[in-house]
Design an enzyme around this catalytic site. Structure first.
Site, PDB file in Angstrom:
ATOM      1  N   HIS A   3      -9.096   1.975  -0.391  1.00 56.68           N
ATOM      2  CA  HIS A   3      -7.691   2.399  -0.381  1.00 56.68           C
ATOM      3  C   HIS A   3      -7.603   3.758   0.293  1.00 56.68           C
ATOM      4  O   HIS A   3      -8.494   4.601   0.120  1.00 56.68           O
ATOM      5  CB  HIS A   3      -7.180   2.488  -1.829  1.00 56.68           C
ATOM      6  CG  HIS A   3      -5.693   2.706  -1.933  1.00 56.68           C
ATOM      7  ND1 HIS A   3      -5.095   3.894  -1.572  1.00 56.68           N
ATOM      8  CD2 HIS A   3      -4.696   1.888  -2.343  1.00 56.68           C
ATOM      9  CE1 HIS A   3      -3.797   3.799  -1.751  1.00 56.68           C
ATOM     10  NE2 HIS A   3      -3.523   2.588  -2.224  1.00 56.68           N
ATOM     11  N   ASP A  30      -4.196  -7.472   0.920  1.00 56.69           N
ATOM     12  CA  ASP A  30      -2.830  -7.241   0.438  1.00 56.69           C
ATOM     13  C   ASP A  30      -1.877  -6.689   1.497  1.00 56.69           C
ATOM     14  O   ASP A  30      -0.732  -7.080   1.570  1.00 56.69           O
ATOM     15  CB  ASP A  30      -2.802  -6.388  -0.843  1.00 56.69           C
ATOM     16  CG  ASP A  30      -3.328  -4.980  -0.678  1.00 56.69           C
ATOM     17  OD1 ASP A  30      -4.046  -4.706   0.309  1.00 56.69           O
ATOM     18  OD2 ASP A  30      -3.030  -4.136  -1.551  1.00 56.69           O
ATOM     19  N   HIS A  31      -2.362  -5.750   2.335  1.00 59.14           N
ATOM     20  CA  HIS A  31      -1.476  -5.139   3.345  1.00 59.14           C
ATOM     21  C   HIS A  31      -2.327  -4.332   4.308  1.00 59.14           C
ATOM     22  O   HIS A  31      -3.533  -4.209   4.109  1.00 59.14           O
ATOM     23  CB  HIS A  31      -0.414  -4.258   2.692  1.00 59.14           C
ATOM     24  CG  HIS A  31      -0.991  -3.277   1.696  1.00 59.14           C
ATOM     25  ND1 HIS A  31      -1.699  -2.163   2.082  1.00 59.14           N
ATOM     26  CD2 HIS A  31      -1.008  -3.280   0.349  1.00 59.14           C
ATOM     27  CE1 HIS A  31      -2.105  -1.517   1.008  1.00 59.14           C
ATOM     28  NE2 HIS A  31      -1.715  -2.173  -0.071  1.00 59.14           N
ATOM     29  N   GLU A  67      -8.282  -4.843  -1.235  1.00 62.39           N
ATOM     30  CA  GLU A  67      -7.354  -3.751  -1.016  1.00 62.39           C
ATOM     31  C   GLU A  67      -7.356  -3.305   0.452  1.00 62.39           C
ATOM     32  O   GLU A  67      -8.418  -3.133   1.051  1.00 62.39           O
ATOM     33  CB  GLU A  67      -7.730  -2.584  -1.955  1.00 62.39           C
ATOM     34  CG  GLU A  67      -6.872  -1.349  -1.833  1.00 62.39           C
ATOM     35  CD  GLU A  67      -5.386  -1.612  -2.066  1.00 62.39           C
ATOM     36  OE1 GLU A  67      -5.040  -2.327  -3.017  1.00 62.39           O
ATOM     37  OE2 GLU A  67      -4.569  -1.103  -1.271  1.00 62.39           O
ATOM     38  N   THR A  82       0.890  -3.009  -2.561  1.00 64.13           N
ATOM     39  CA  THR A  82       0.148  -3.944  -3.410  1.00 64.13           C
ATOM     40  C   THR A  82       1.095  -4.765  -4.286  1.00 64.13           C
ATOM     41  O   THR A  82       0.928  -5.985  -4.425  1.00 64.13           O
ATOM     42  CB  THR A  82      -0.805  -3.189  -4.352  1.00 64.13           C
ATOM     43  OG1 THR A  82      -1.713  -2.442  -3.568  1.00 64.13           O
ATOM     44  CG2 THR A  82      -1.585  -4.145  -5.229  1.00 64.13           C
TER      45      THR A  82
END
Ligand code: GP9
Ligand code: MN
Length: 670
Positions: free
Chosen positions: A415, A474-475, A253, A299
């Protein structure tokens, strides 16, 4: 004086002026719109005017005091919308769209994130409303109940429309085809304003839903021709080497590649991941020029891109708005071609990002969500289950899965806003003074530790050696709003080019029986993962509509499109309308024909991918004789208790069958 203010027009004028001033100040303070040149600066200042005239002007159709009250109400609504965008932008560097608002399934878990994005000085953004209410009450006794002259409000609206037309004309002069071509919401807000953007967005969402109705089977041919031309032949040494192996895909994440090998206070932040990258025995291949390609879907975009090789949408997330589309996704293909069972493991509610719906369309067989885990207080932080208990408690389910499996383990603790219990933090925070950035390293360390624990458990369970293991980010986790702090971390100014470079996320893969390559410098992105994996399993990607190419192929296409139309290649990058030389970091003032052509290709590619999603075009496409369209009614994601009772029933059935079988055998003997 009192008399003047209490006329509708004067009160309206004050409201308009305050609204205009506030909107412009917020643009300047809160948003980074990349304004350059006098015309853009002027338009940014000018654009709130038309919205103010039109929206607040509507109140003038009411009489006397009522008009005053309505002016305040409309002003407050507009102010609320703008403020919601401010809060959203502070984390996402983006504006709210109707599509994001449709993601209501996500709102529940967002609480702590939203509050941490608000600041005490935000109260000043309500100052105009307070002034208006004060004036309104002060002048109460003087509000005239003059009869409505319709000419006045109509004149105001007409002026609003005229002002808007001038605005649009000037914007189109500065950036031709602004409305048709743009992939970037920052541009629209810069030129047309935050409120006009809402109208644009509403028209867009309407258009995208009509696109499905109007699409037909011819539309897919254009797409197919494109993906066929882009196709890269498999690397013969790797084609089929992983056939039938279990696949474990691990989602890191919000993990950006700059964390790899980064040292904070002289300590490695992610020693375990670093050890995989630098492993002497080269178990893994680590792609250090791999980029995420996500947009508002975060996500959900990453999941979609990696499993379908389609781009996410430019607005909202396809998971939320295109859940019932036809997909030809990895889980379904692997199931049909090689009998794989697929599963997603994630310690959050099942409906976040609409997963419980869209997973069926992707053909995911099993979904282990919060009901499968011990979600007691000490196990949970921020959005959901902490990564260590997540991996621990996933092990028995993983071990029980029918093989070969395709398992997707989705972590969550790292996160925004990167919360961690003090006794679980094993590295001191950074010291930039920006809390999210400072804690980012602590949750990254926690994630790294949880991964090591998972690897050990996999080895112990005998699931490591013979499995394909993929790890990906993911990002981004740190948006451009944290550029000041990031400058301290990286030791470099965060220019637009640097920001694009920071969109690197890790991608690592281990294929049993194949030596890893250590560090591979190929430029690639999430879009390339599906064709790469297909080839490793011995399935030719050519039959499928995939926008990426095999990362191990000699013919792999080395350009990485971002969702906003920017892109990056080995030598140069295209960021916010400007070409840069990657090496010198200088602007390329005279791009070559090849560069301009690639820009067109990237935009065309994104448009085609959008067509596939908006037109639901895969419903018209049969990749080959192996393909059976996914029937969503075949999929069901029970709660843990139902899941277990289903298991028990199956066990009982099995036992019954065995008993019957034994009885039959017995009677046959007799
Ligand atoms: C929630 C998790 C976070 O389940 O996937 O989503 P994000 O906010 O990163 O898109
Ligand atoms: Mn995420």
């Amino acid at each position: 004086m009192k008399k003047i203010i209490s006329t509708r027009m004067a009160f309206f004028a004050i409201a308009l002026l305050l609204f205009w001033l506030k909107t412009y100040s917020i643009y300047k303070i809160e948003f980074e719109l990349g304004v350059s040149g006098a015309m853009q600066e002027f338009l940014l200042f000018f654009n709130p005017l038309s919205s103010g005239l039109i929206f607040i002007g509507l109140a003038l159709f009411s009489q006397g005091k009522k008009a005053g009250r309505r002016i305040i109400i409309i002003d407050a609504i507009l102010g609320f919308i703008l403020y919601a965008n401010v809060v959203f932008y502070r984390f996402n560097m983006d504006f709210i769209t109707i599509a994001t608002l449709m993601q209501t399934e996500n709102f529940g878990s967002l609480g702590s994130s939203i509050i941490s994005l608000m600041a005490p000085y935000d109260i000043f953004y309500a100052l105009d409303i307070i002034v208006l209410i004060f004036l309104y009450h002060k002048m109460k006794s003087n509000w005239s109940n003059e009869r409505i002259k319709l000419r006045q409000p109509f004149a105001v609206l007409l002026t609003g429309v005229m002002v808007f037309s001038i605005n649009l004309y000037l914007a189109e002069e500065d950036r031709p085809q602004l409305l048709e071509r743009t992939f970037d919401r920052n541009y629209l807000v810069k030129y047309l304003g935050a409120y006009n953007f809402i109208i644009y967005d509403a028209i867009q969402s309407f258009e995208s839903s009509t696109q499905r109705v109007l699409a037909d089977s011819d539309d897919i041919t254009e797409v197919q021709n494109y993906t066929k031309t882009k196709y890269a032949e498999p690397n013969p040494e790797l084609f089929g080497v992983g056939e039938g192996k279990n696949i474990i895909k691990i989602h890191l994440e919000s993990f950006q590649s700059f964390l790899i090998d980064y040292k904070l206070h002289g300590e490695e932040v992610t020693p375990f991941l670093n050890s995989l990258v630098h492993d002497e025995s080269k178990d893994f291949t680590y792609f250090d020029n791999f980029f995420h390609q996500t947009a508002q879907g975060k996500t959900a975009d990453a999941e979609l891109i990696m499993d379908t090789s389609l781009y996410g949408l430019s607005q909202g997330s396809a998971f939320s708005t295109k859940a019932s589309n036809t997909y030809q996704a990895l889980p379904a293909i692997l199931d049909q071609r090689q009998g794989y069972t697929s599963a997603v493991f994630h310690g959050d509610g099942k409906s976040f990002w609409n997963r419980d719906k869209v997973y069926k369309s992707l053909g995911i067989n099993e979904f282990y969500y919060d009901s499968f885990y011990d979600m007691s207080k000490e196990n949970v932080i921020n959005y959901g289950l902490k990564d260590k208990p997540f991996f621990k408690e996933s092990m028995p389910y993983l071990k029980n899965m029918e093989q070969p499996f395709y398992a997707h383990m989705m972590t969550l603790t790292h996160h925004h806003p990167y919360l961690i219990d003090e006794d679980e933090a094993t590295i001191e925070p950074a010291e930039t003074g920006d809390p999210s950035v400072d804690r980012y390293f602590q949750t990254a360390r926690y994630l790294d530790e949880s991964l090591e624990q998972f690897f050990n458990d996999l080895k112990e369970a005998g699931l490591y050696e013979d499995s394909i293991i993929m790890i990906y980010g993911d990002h981004y986790g740190i948006s451009q709003n944290h550029n000041r702090a990031m400058k301290e971390i990286i030791g470099e100014e965060i220019t637009p080019l640097k920001n694009a470079e920071l969109q690197r996320v890790p991608f690592m893969i281990r294929i049993p029986g194949v030596d890893g390559q250590g560090i591979n410098h190929e430029y690639s992105g999430q879009i390339d993962v599906m064709p790469t994996l297909l080839h490793i399993l011995g399935i030719d990607a050519q039959d499928y509509i995939v926008f990426g190419t095999d990362m191990f192929s000699d013919d792999h296409k080395e350009y990485v499109p971002f969702r906003d139309g920017d892109f990056i290649t080995e030598e140069y990058s295209y960021v916010n309308g400007i070409f840069y030389n990657n090496e010198t970091k200088e602007e390329i003032t005279e791009p070559t024909e090849e560069m301009k052509k690639l820009k067109e290709t990237v935009h065309h590619e994104l448009e085609l991918s959008d067509k596939v999603l908006n037109g639901d075009l895969l419903r018209f496409y049969t990749p080959n004789e192996h393909w059976e369209p996914v029937d969503t009614s075949d999929y069901f994601y029970p709660e843990k208790s139902e899941f277990l009772s289903k298991d028990n029933e199956e066990d009982e059935e099995k036992q019954d069958d065995e008993v019957i079988g034994a009885d039959e055998e017995k009677s046959a003997k007799e």
